[in-house]
Motif scaffolding. Sequence first.
Motif, PDB file in Angstrom:
ATOM      1  N   ALA A  32      55.860  68.983   4.828  1.00 53.05           N
ATOM      2  CA  ALA A  32      54.784  68.931   5.745  1.00 53.05           C
ATOM      3  C   ALA A  32      53.710  69.880   5.598  1.00 53.05           C
ATOM      4  CB  ALA A  32      55.259  68.989   7.268  1.00 53.05           C
ATOM      5  N   ALA A  66      51.885  62.059  11.004  1.00 54.78           N
ATOM      6  CA  ALA A  66      51.687  60.934  10.101  1.00 54.78           C
ATOM      7  C   ALA A  66      52.320  59.886  10.384  1.00 54.78           C
ATOM      8  CB  ALA A  66      51.942  61.481   8.677  1.00 54.78           C
ATOM      9  N   LEU A 122      49.097  66.415  11.144  1.00 58.56           N
ATOM     10  CA  LEU A 122      48.706  65.166  10.143  1.00 58.56           C
ATOM     11  C   LEU A 122      48.252  63.966  11.053  1.00 58.56           C
ATOM     12  CD1 LEU A 122      52.126  65.960   8.020  1.00 58.56           C
ATOM     13  CD2 LEU A 122      49.783  66.624   7.491  1.00 58.56           C
ATOM     14  N   ILE A 159      49.185  60.909   1.494  1.00 56.89           N
ATOM     15  CA  ILE A 159      50.314  61.493   1.007  1.00 56.89           C
ATOM     16  C   ILE A 159      51.465  60.963   0.499  1.00 56.89           C
ATOM     17  CG2 ILE A 159      52.211  62.898   1.989  1.00 56.89           C
ATOM     18  CD1 ILE A 159      50.365  63.131   4.576  1.00 56.89           C
ATOM     19  N   LYS A 190      46.747  60.742   9.322  1.00 55.48           N
ATOM     20  CA  LYS A 190      47.263  60.744   7.877  1.00 55.48           C
ATOM     21  C   LYS A 190      48.282  59.629   7.536  1.00 55.48           C
ATOM     22  CE  LYS A 190      45.057  64.545   6.773  1.00 55.48           C
ATOM     23  NZ  LYS A 190      43.853  64.335   5.756  1.00 55.48           N
ATOM     24  N   SER A 206      49.600  69.187   4.558  1.00 55.91           N
ATOM     25  CA  SER A 206      48.425  69.400   5.225  1.00 55.91           C
ATOM     26  C   SER A 206      47.310  69.843   4.552  1.00 55.91           C
ATOM     27  CB  SER A 206      48.883  70.551   6.238  1.00 55.91           C
ATOM     28  OG  SER A 206      48.973  71.697   5.803  1.00 55.91           O
ATOM     29  N   ASN A 224      54.818  65.375  12.886  1.00 55.43           N
ATOM     30  CA  ASN A 224      53.567  66.175  12.789  1.00 55.43           C
ATOM     31  C   ASN A 224      52.168  65.265  12.745  1.00 55.43           C
ATOM     32  OD1 ASN A 224      53.842  69.256  12.179  1.00 55.43           O
ATOM     33  ND2 ASN A 224      55.538  68.139  11.286  1.00 55.43           N
ATOM     34  N   LEU A 241      57.222  64.673   8.616  1.00 60.68           N
ATOM     35  CA  LEU A 241      55.925  64.030   8.486  1.00 60.68           C
ATOM     36  C   LEU A 241      55.249  63.282   9.703  1.00 60.68           C
ATOM     37  CD1 LEU A 241      55.840  62.925   4.948  1.00 60.68           C
ATOM     38  CD2 LEU A 241      54.649  64.840   5.779  1.00 60.68           C
TER      39      LEU A 241
END
Length: 310
Positions: free
Chosen positions: A232, A30, A3, A85, A6, A236, A28, A25
């Motif tokens: 998550a 973001a 992510l 998101i 993001k 994606s 990963n 999140l």
Amino acid sequence: MTLEGKVAIVTGSGRGLGLAYAQELARNGASVVINDVDAQTAADAVATIVDAGGRATAVVAPVGSTETAKALVQAAVDEFGGLDILVTNAGVLRDTVLWKMSDEDFDLVINVHLRGTFTCVREAATYMRENGVAGRIITIGSPTGQRGNFGQTNYAAAKAGIVGMVRTWALELKKAGITVNAIIPVAATAMTATVPYFHAAVEADRNGEPMPEFFRKDVGFGGAGDVAPLVAYLASDAASAITGQAIGVGGDRLQVWSHPEPVATEYADGGWKIEDLQTRGAELFVASIQPVGEKFAPLPDELQPPAPAK
């Protein structure tokens, strides 16, 4: 899956499931806008992400109003340059049976869960459409909204309404490439902590111990960390084809909930008259009656909750 680059908003993310979603999140890649009604709780949540090498900021405000929704989106744009998101997790409980539920308790739960989801999604979707963002919107439902639960008129109405809106939004936002889904989590939370059936599971989770296999497999009940990866994943690019769905997750179990469909169909020439219903209706209804409420497997003896103190 990554992510990286993001930007996410997670409402009600100061603690509990919402914080687990925000942390996953961020883990990963973001950048995350934390939201809570308490400034210290929000600051502590931001610190857990920043201390782990992630990027986060906070908006301290109750969810429900258009003003809060606008503030959340503006914070994402101002702090991190955009929005990709949205996870609408904020919620409150005011449980009591129908005949004791006040207007205030009904309105509060509807405002936070249902109206708060609506205002935040409207604001996020508007930004995404205007800026050509193929965004990801993830709402949070509940088994109560799918099946009902004693003492939760307000919560059941809100959670059922959220899933209804998700199906509508999936249609409306498809052309823009924006996906909208609902997660139906079954996990140790402030709500399940009050249910005697889950006592052994909640205590294990609270103590950092492995949850009994009975709960993880037979009941599909786990901790916040069992739900967060699904958030998550749906956020994606790998989940670009998944939209309009209600997806259950808890413990070791993952489920896709069906949409409501007729379970029986009969016809009467010229339309149904009361005489037809008296002679044929009972057979049709009784044969096809649908269950209400959650049904759990009997607890093994070793997992029974302690007897209440006298």
